[in-house]
Design an enzyme around this catalytic site. Structure first.
Site, PDB file in Angstrom:
ATOM      1  CD  GLU A 254       6.019  -5.345   0.659  1.00 53.05           C
ATOM      2  OE1 GLU A 254       5.336  -6.373   0.615  1.00 53.05           O
ATOM      3  OE2 GLU A 254       6.163  -4.638   1.637  1.00 53.05           O
ATOM      4  CB  CYS A 288      -0.770  -8.280  -2.157  1.00 51.87           C
ATOM      5  SG  CYS A 288      -0.687  -7.438  -0.578  1.00 51.87           S
TER       6      CYS A 288
HETATM    7  P1  NAD Z   1       1.028  -1.702 -11.098  1.00 46.78           P
HETATM    8  O1  NAD Z   1       2.373  -2.331 -11.102  1.00 46.78           O
HETATM    9  O2  NAD Z   1       0.274  -1.665 -12.348  1.00 46.78           O
HETATM   10  O3  NAD Z   1       1.152  -0.191 -10.611  1.00 46.78           O
HETATM   11  C1  NAD Z   1       1.706   0.140  -9.365  1.00 46.78           C
HETATM   12  C2  NAD Z   1       2.203   1.574  -9.414  1.00 46.78           C
HETATM   13  O4  NAD Z   1       3.332   1.642 -10.279  1.00 46.78           O
HETATM   14  C3  NAD Z   1       1.187   2.550  -9.971  1.00 46.78           C
HETATM   15  O5  NAD Z   1       1.273   3.738  -9.235  1.00 46.78           O
HETATM   16  C4  NAD Z   1       1.662   2.758 -11.404  1.00 46.78           C
HETATM   17  O6  NAD Z   1       1.276   3.984 -11.961  1.00 46.78           O
HETATM   18  C5  NAD Z   1       3.171   2.697 -11.217  1.00 46.78           C
HETATM   19  N1  NAD Z   1       3.942   2.353 -12.412  1.00 46.78           N
HETATM   20  C6  NAD Z   1       3.537   1.728 -13.526  1.00 46.78           C
HETATM   21  N2  NAD Z   1       4.565   1.581 -14.385  1.00 46.78           N
HETATM   22  C7  NAD Z   1       5.648   2.129 -13.814  1.00 46.78           C
HETATM   23  C8  NAD Z   1       7.027   2.258 -14.191  1.00 46.78           C
HETATM   24  N3  NAD Z   1       7.476   1.797 -15.348  1.00 46.78           N
HETATM   25  N4  NAD Z   1       7.873   2.849 -13.320  1.00 46.78           N
HETATM   26  C9  NAD Z   1       7.447   3.286 -12.121  1.00 46.78           C
HETATM   27  N5  NAD Z   1       6.148   3.200 -11.715  1.00 46.78           N
HETATM   28  C10 NAD Z   1       5.265   2.612 -12.544  1.00 46.78           C
HETATM   29  O7  NAD Z   1       0.193  -2.419  -9.950  1.00 46.78           O
HETATM   30  P2  NAD Z   1      -1.337  -2.156  -9.595  1.00 46.78           P
HETATM   31  O8  NAD Z   1      -2.163  -2.815 -10.640  1.00 46.78           O
HETATM   32  O9  NAD Z   1      -1.561  -0.709  -9.303  1.00 46.78           O
HETATM   33  O10 NAD Z   1      -1.480  -2.930  -8.210  1.00 46.78           O
HETATM   34  C11 NAD Z   1      -1.868  -4.252  -8.103  1.00 46.78           C
HETATM   35  C12 NAD Z   1      -0.685  -5.119  -7.749  1.00 46.78           C
HETATM   36  O11 NAD Z   1      -0.114  -4.680  -6.522  1.00 46.78           O
HETATM   37  C13 NAD Z   1      -1.070  -6.561  -7.508  1.00 46.78           C
HETATM   38  O12 NAD Z   1      -0.172  -7.410  -8.163  1.00 46.78           O
HETATM   39  C14 NAD Z   1      -0.936  -6.718  -6.002  1.00 46.78           C
HETATM   40  O13 NAD Z   1      -0.682  -8.011  -5.563  1.00 46.78           O
HETATM   41  C15 NAD Z   1       0.185  -5.790  -5.714  1.00 46.78           C
HETATM   42  N6  NAD Z   1       0.198  -5.412  -4.293  1.00 46.78           N
HETATM   43  C16 NAD Z   1       1.160  -5.967  -3.499  1.00 46.78           C
HETATM   44  C17 NAD Z   1       1.192  -5.673  -2.156  1.00 46.78           C
HETATM   45  C18 NAD Z   1       2.236  -6.296  -1.258  1.00 46.78           C
HETATM   46  O14 NAD Z   1       2.346  -5.891  -0.117  1.00 46.78           O
HETATM   47  N7  NAD Z   1       3.005  -7.272  -1.707  1.00 46.78           N
HETATM   48  C19 NAD Z   1       0.254  -4.785  -1.614  1.00 46.78           C
HETATM   49  C20 NAD Z   1      -0.709  -4.241  -2.440  1.00 46.78           C
HETATM   50  C21 NAD Z   1      -0.715  -4.565  -3.797  1.00 46.78           C
END
Ligand code: NAD
Length: 534
Positions: A254, A288
């Site tokens: 997501e 989000c």
């Molecule tokens: P992000 O993608 O930077 O990080 C998300 C998670 O992924 C973190 O735990 C991070 O450490 C991990 N991560 C980073 N690189 C990785 C890799 N290569 N492999 C595996 N894991 C990795 O996102 P963020 O900045 O933490 O969150 C914000 C984003 O989340 C926004 O875009 C928001 O819209 C989205 N979000 C979506 C929903 C939804 O339901 N659609 C809900 C909440 C947040």
């Protein structure tokens, strides 16, 4: 001297490093005042594999407990979370910058509702009887059972570090899985708190936490998990989805959102002004499902903008007693930089600043920002800003607003603000997004019964509802046959087998001229099979 590096994630233009890794530790700042937070030590690959193995060992017995027993353990944990709500509120304030009243409503209040909601949703789905036509399938009973996949890896973002996990951790455990959680490095302790309270009520090892940045998330995928739930940015989500496909494990991914509110000329202006304010500014827009764009019917745009501008200028942000501040700070330096870059881009391309548009010290606060006369050329409309910013786009009625919403890069949610609910239902059918809300916005995200999903860049992962359970469980079909005689179409074949098939095909086409032959043929087949196997 150790080289500093960011944690390997892509950067938005104008953004600073997401987090700084030094000596294998991630350094972070406190959003309310930019003070230093304790660094997070990165888990090593062997520790991540060991965590998955511990969760697997505990899951073996957990899956054999009854559904009700598992639900009771989770309910006890949820009660403890509610009792200890002050602990979690302090953590999300320290790490995420969530102000007390916001933390109360969005992080502390929900665990018991979430557990009872998941019980309501998951229990009937775990074992479903399927009615088979008794003429076509005599003496047969069938059912579908959901079997837990094993160990679910959960990779989480920072914006709702506790309540955002209800939709993944709770159904994963309730359906009989173990969990290894990789919280966001920015809100590591808040998410770990949820896991700690759960662990106090669950078998040892069933829920494990591995801390660190992107490298740890990537390593978790390689550590033997059976499925992955990822919530986060589009760039990371795309990598996770591809790697899970290569590993042959299911994933629910997501990603971002850039939700629009469609404001029609007949809306109730008082409710619309209050609703847009709340859903654009809650958690400083770091959701989000935040409203980032308002497509406003040009006939009421002047009035709406004036009302919103007056209200937003009065909201308290970043000064005085935090108990009285209404708008949270951004959670990370990087997010603040993205917000500033998007606002600057909009102003450079002709948007009009109605209110806000500036940092508010101390901490990572940014004043609620209303931008009028925005267009699709601007990042505030095209991209996810994830900040306390609303872009007003003036439109020529509902059709224009729907076309623009459907052409957006993301497709998580959209709302329609109108007094005509019947018309809203018709318009909702034409919106190509996952969640449509009328005269409200994104409130369904906390309801376990309703799917939270999207299209386009948001991804096709499904959170919440029975539709999400295939991430946590695989379906297993069971058929029970109480027949003692062999089936008439079983071997050995002869001309009567063919004739039986031919007759059944005609019967489906309502050509029943030969139907009288059916009992004779069935008897012939039964005799033939019996003789053959004697
Ligand atoms: P992000 O993608 O930077 O990080 C998300 C998670 O992924 C973190 O735990 C991070 O450490 C991990 N991560 C980073 N690189 C990785 C890799 N290569 N492999 C595996 N894991 C990795 O996102 P963020 O900045 O933490 O969150 C914000 C984003 O989340 C926004 O875009 C928001 O819209 C989205 N979000 C979506 C929903 C939804 O339901 N659609 C809900 C909440 C947040």
């Amino acid at each position: 001297m150790d080289a500093e590096k960011d944690n390997g994630q892509s950067q938005a233009p104008g953004a600073g490093p997401l987090s700084v890794v030094r000596d294998g530790q991630i350094h972070r700042v406190r959003p309310l005042d930019r003070g230093a937070l304790p660094p997070i030590a990165e888990a090593r690959p062997e520790a991540i594999r060991a965590a998955v193995e511990r969760a697997r060992a505990a899951q073996d017995a957990w899956r054999t407990r009854s559904f009700d027993e598992r639900a009771r353990a989770l309910e006890a944990a949820a009660r403890a979370m509610l009792e200890r709500r002050n602990e979690v509120m302090a953590l999300v304030e320290r790490e995420g910058g969530k102000l007390p009243v916001d933390a109360m409503f969005t992080e502390a209040l929900g665990p018991l509702d979430a557990v009872s909601g998941w019980k309501r949703v998951a229990k009937p789905a775990m074992r479903q009887r399927v009615r088979l036509n008794p003429l076509a399938f005599p003496k047969k009973k069938a059912r579908i059972e959901l079997v837990p996949r094993g160990v679910i890896g959960i990779i989480a973002p920072w914006n709702f570090p506790v309540s955002g996990l209800y939709r993944s951790v709770i159904p994963a455990l309730m359906t009989g899985n173990g969990v290894v959680l990789k919280p966001s490095e920015h809100t590591a302790e808040s998410s770990a708190w949820l896991a700690k309270v759960l662990a106090e009520h669950l078998p040892e090892g069933l829920i494990e936490v591995v801390q660190g940045g992107g490298a740890v998330g990537a390593a978790l995928l390689e550590s033997g998990i059976d499925a992955c739930v990822f919530t986060g940015s589009c760039a990371t989500g795309a990598k996770v989805r591809v790697r899970c496909a290569e590993l042959g494990i299911p994933s629910s991914v997501e990603m971002g959102g850039n939700d629009a509110a469609i404001v029609l000329a007949d809306c109730d202006l008082d409710r619309t002004v209050a609703g847009l304010t709340h859903w654009a500014l809650q958690n400083a827009g770091q959701s989000c499902g935040a409203i980032e764009i308002a497509y406003v019917d040009a006939r009421i745009a002047d009035r709406l903008v004036r009302r919103l501008g007056d209200a937003w200028a009065k909201l308290r942000v970043g000064q005085g007693d935090f108990a009285e501040v209404e708008v949270n700070p951004l959670t990370t330096e990087r997010q603040l930089a993205i917000v500033e870059a998007h606002v600057a881009d909009a102003l450079a391309k002709g948007a009009k600043l109605v209110t806000g548009g500036r940092r508010v010290e101390p901490g990572l606060f940014y004043a609620p920002t209303l931008l009028d006369h925005c267009t699709e050329r601007m990042d505030v409309v095209r991209e996810e800003t994830f900040g306390p910013v609303l872009a007003i786009v003036r439109v020529d009625g509902a059709a224009d607003a729907i076309r623009r919403t459907n052409e957006g890069r993301y497709g998580l949610g959209a709302s329609i603000w109108t007094s005509d609910l019947a018309r809203a239902e018709r318009l909702a059918e034409r919106l190509d997004v996952g969640v449509v809300t009328v005269n409200n916005h994104s409130m369904t995200g906390a309801i376990p019964d309703l799917p939270w999903s999207g299209v386009r860049a948001t991804g096709f992962g499904i959170a919440n509802s029975a539709l999400s359970l295939t991430t946590f469980c695989r379906p297993k079909t069971l058929l029970l046959d109480a027949n003692d005689a062999p089936e008439p179409f079983w071997m050995p074949f002869d001309a009567s087998t063919f004739e039986l098939g031919d007759l059944l095909a005609d019967a489906q086409l309502m050509r029943v001229g030969r139907a009288w032959k059916l009992p004779l043929l069935l008897a012939k087949r039964a005799r033939r099979i019996k003789q053959f196997f004697r």
